[in-house]
Write a protein that holds these residues in place. Structure first.
Motif, PDB file in Angstrom:
ATOM      1  N   ASN A  28       1.482  -4.238   9.091  1.00  0.00           N
ATOM      2  CA  ASN A  28       1.623  -2.793   9.268  1.00  0.00           C
ATOM      3  C   ASN A  28       3.068  -2.366   9.010  1.00  0.00           C
ATOM      4  OD1 ASN A  28       0.495  -0.263   9.981  1.00  0.00           O
ATOM      5  ND2 ASN A  28       1.466  -0.421  11.980  1.00  0.00           N
ATOM      6  N   ARG A  29       3.243  -1.410   8.090  1.00  0.00           N
ATOM      7  CA  ARG A  29       4.563  -0.880   7.731  1.00  0.00           C
ATOM      8  C   ARG A  29       5.540  -2.017   7.392  1.00  0.00           C
ATOM      9  NH1 ARG A  29       1.195   2.555   8.222  1.00  0.00           N
ATOM     10  NH2 ARG A  29       1.382   4.520   9.300  1.00  0.00           N
ATOM     11  N   GLY A  30       5.026  -3.009   6.669  1.00  0.00           N
ATOM     12  CA  GLY A  30       5.813  -4.189   6.332  1.00  0.00           C
ATOM     13  C   GLY A  30       7.092  -3.900   5.577  1.00  0.00           C
ATOM     14  N   THR A  31       7.052  -2.935   4.651  1.00  0.00           N
ATOM     15  CA  THR A  31       8.266  -2.639   3.896  1.00  0.00           C
ATOM     16  C   THR A  31       9.317  -1.983   4.783  1.00  0.00           C
ATOM     17  OG1 THR A  31       7.363  -0.534   3.122  1.00  0.00           O
ATOM     18  CG2 THR A  31       7.060  -2.442   1.701  1.00  0.00           C
ATOM     19  N   LYS A  32       8.874  -1.245   5.783  1.00  0.00           N
ATOM     20  CA  LYS A  32       9.828  -0.638   6.717  1.00  0.00           C
ATOM     21  C   LYS A  32      10.424  -1.679   7.656  1.00  0.00           C
ATOM     22  CE  LYS A  32       8.153   4.002   6.420  1.00  0.00           C
ATOM     23  NZ  LYS A  32       7.874   5.255   7.066  1.00  0.00           N
ATOM     24  N   ASP A  84       9.541  -7.293   1.286  1.00  0.00           N
ATOM     25  CA  ASP A  84       9.418  -6.838  -0.096  1.00  0.00           C
ATOM     26  C   ASP A  84       8.206  -7.533  -0.714  1.00  0.00           C
ATOM     27  OD1 ASP A  84       9.665  -6.814  -2.976  1.00  0.00           O
ATOM     28  OD2 ASP A  84      11.762  -6.225  -2.728  1.00  0.00           O
ATOM     29  N   ALA A  85       7.211  -6.764  -1.136  1.00  0.00           N
ATOM     30  CA  ALA A  85       5.983  -7.330  -1.691  1.00  0.00           C
ATOM     31  C   ALA A  85       6.263  -8.198  -2.909  1.00  0.00           C
ATOM     32  CB  ALA A  85       4.996  -6.214  -2.036  1.00  0.00           C
ATOM     33  N   HIS A  86       7.207  -7.790  -3.755  1.00  0.00           N
ATOM     34  CA  HIS A  86       7.537  -8.565  -4.953  1.00  0.00           C
ATOM     35  C   HIS A  86       8.097  -9.944  -4.570  1.00  0.00           C
ATOM     36  CE1 HIS A  86       8.707  -9.401  -9.052  1.00  0.00           C
ATOM     37  NE2 HIS A  86       9.935  -9.661  -8.642  1.00  0.00           N
ATOM     38  N   VAL A  87       8.997  -9.985  -3.619  1.00  0.00           N
ATOM     39  CA  VAL A  87       9.574 -11.251  -3.151  1.00  0.00           C
ATOM     40  C   VAL A  87       8.493 -12.123  -2.516  1.00  0.00           C
ATOM     41  CG1 VAL A  87      11.200 -12.270  -1.496  1.00  0.00           C
ATOM     42  CG2 VAL A  87      11.885 -10.279  -2.859  1.00  0.00           C
ATOM     43  N   LEU A  88       7.632 -11.509  -1.709  1.00  0.00           N
ATOM     44  CA  LEU A  88       6.555 -12.260  -1.060  1.00  0.00           C
ATOM     45  C   LEU A  88       5.585 -12.831  -2.090  1.00  0.00           C
ATOM     46  CD1 LEU A  88       5.825  -9.975   2.013  1.00  0.00           C
ATOM     47  CD2 LEU A  88       6.910 -12.230   2.028  1.00  0.00           C
ATOM     48  N   SER A 146       0.838  -1.200   0.000  1.00  0.00           N
ATOM     49  CA  SER A 146       0.000   0.000   0.000  1.00  0.00           C
ATOM     50  C   SER A 146       0.871   1.247   0.000  1.00  0.00           C
ATOM     51  CB  SER A 146      -0.912   0.010   1.230  1.00  0.00           C
ATOM     52  OG  SER A 146      -0.158   0.303   2.388  1.00  0.00           O
ATOM     53  N   GLN A 147       0.250   2.391  -0.187  1.00  0.00           N
ATOM     54  CA  GLN A 147       0.992   3.654  -0.168  1.00  0.00           C
ATOM     55  C   GLN A 147       1.560   3.962   1.210  1.00  0.00           C
ATOM     56  OE1 GLN A 147      -1.936   6.377  -1.759  1.00  0.00           O
ATOM     57  NE2 GLN A 147      -0.947   6.311  -3.754  1.00  0.00           N
ATOM     58  N   SER A 148       1.005   3.348   2.243  1.00  0.00           N
ATOM     59  CA  SER A 148       1.510   3.583   3.604  1.00  0.00           C
ATOM     60  C   SER A 148       2.514   2.510   4.028  1.00  0.00           C
ATOM     61  CB  SER A 148       0.356   3.659   4.598  1.00  0.00           C
ATOM     62  OG  SER A 148      -0.362   2.445   4.581  1.00  0.00           O
ATOM     63  N   ASN A 149       3.089   1.801   3.050  1.00  0.00           N
ATOM     64  CA  ASN A 149       4.128   0.788   3.281  1.00  0.00           C
ATOM     65  C   ASN A 149       3.622  -0.476   3.970  1.00  0.00           C
ATOM     66  OD1 ASN A 149       6.317   2.340   2.154  1.00  0.00           O
ATOM     67  ND2 ASN A 149       6.146   3.619   3.964  1.00  0.00           N
TER      68      ASN A 149
END
Length: 121
Positions: free
Chosen positions: A64-68, A72-76, A45-48
């Motif tokens: 919540n804030r998974g990228t932080k 990585d959504a692509h890897v997942l 999402s735009q909120s990471n």
């Protein structure tokens, strides 16, 4: 009489504000709710946040804030889409999600692998 109505409305507003703004509770893993299913959709999402959808499940799950947190959504997507996962999350309610369709994830497991975990050991 009108001052009582104003106090009641103000009280209700305060209660709703507190219920809306309270943080997601931290629970022990053994007290978490569990969903199993095949991952059909993952995106950032735009909120990471990392958003998960399971096949034939109406709920939306998110980290919540998974990228932080280093995810990585692509890897997942490459790793999890089409595979069965176990999702664990706390039971809670908020007026922003009155029908409890949006669930904050505390743990994601695939087979014997822990993909994400915010539970304390």
């Amino acid at each position: 009489m009108s001052s009582k109505i104003v106090l009641i409305v103000l009280g209700l507003f305060i209660v709703i504000a507190v219920m809306t703004l309270r943080p997601v509770p931290v629970v022990e893993e053994e007290n978490a709710l569990v969903e199993k299913g095949i991952v059909s959709y993952i995106f950032e999402s735009q909120s990471n946040d990392i958003i998960f959808k399971l096949h034939e499940n109406d709920k939306i799950f998110y980290i919540n804030r998974g990228t932080k947190a280093g995810l990585d959504a692509h890897v997942l997507r490459k790793k999890l889409i089409g595979h069965e996962v176990i999702l664990k999350y706390p039971k809670y309610w908020t007026p922003l999600d009155w029908d409890s369709n949006l669930r904050h994830l505390s743990k994601v497991e695939m087979g014997n692998e822990i993909v994400f975990n915010e539970f304390k050991n």
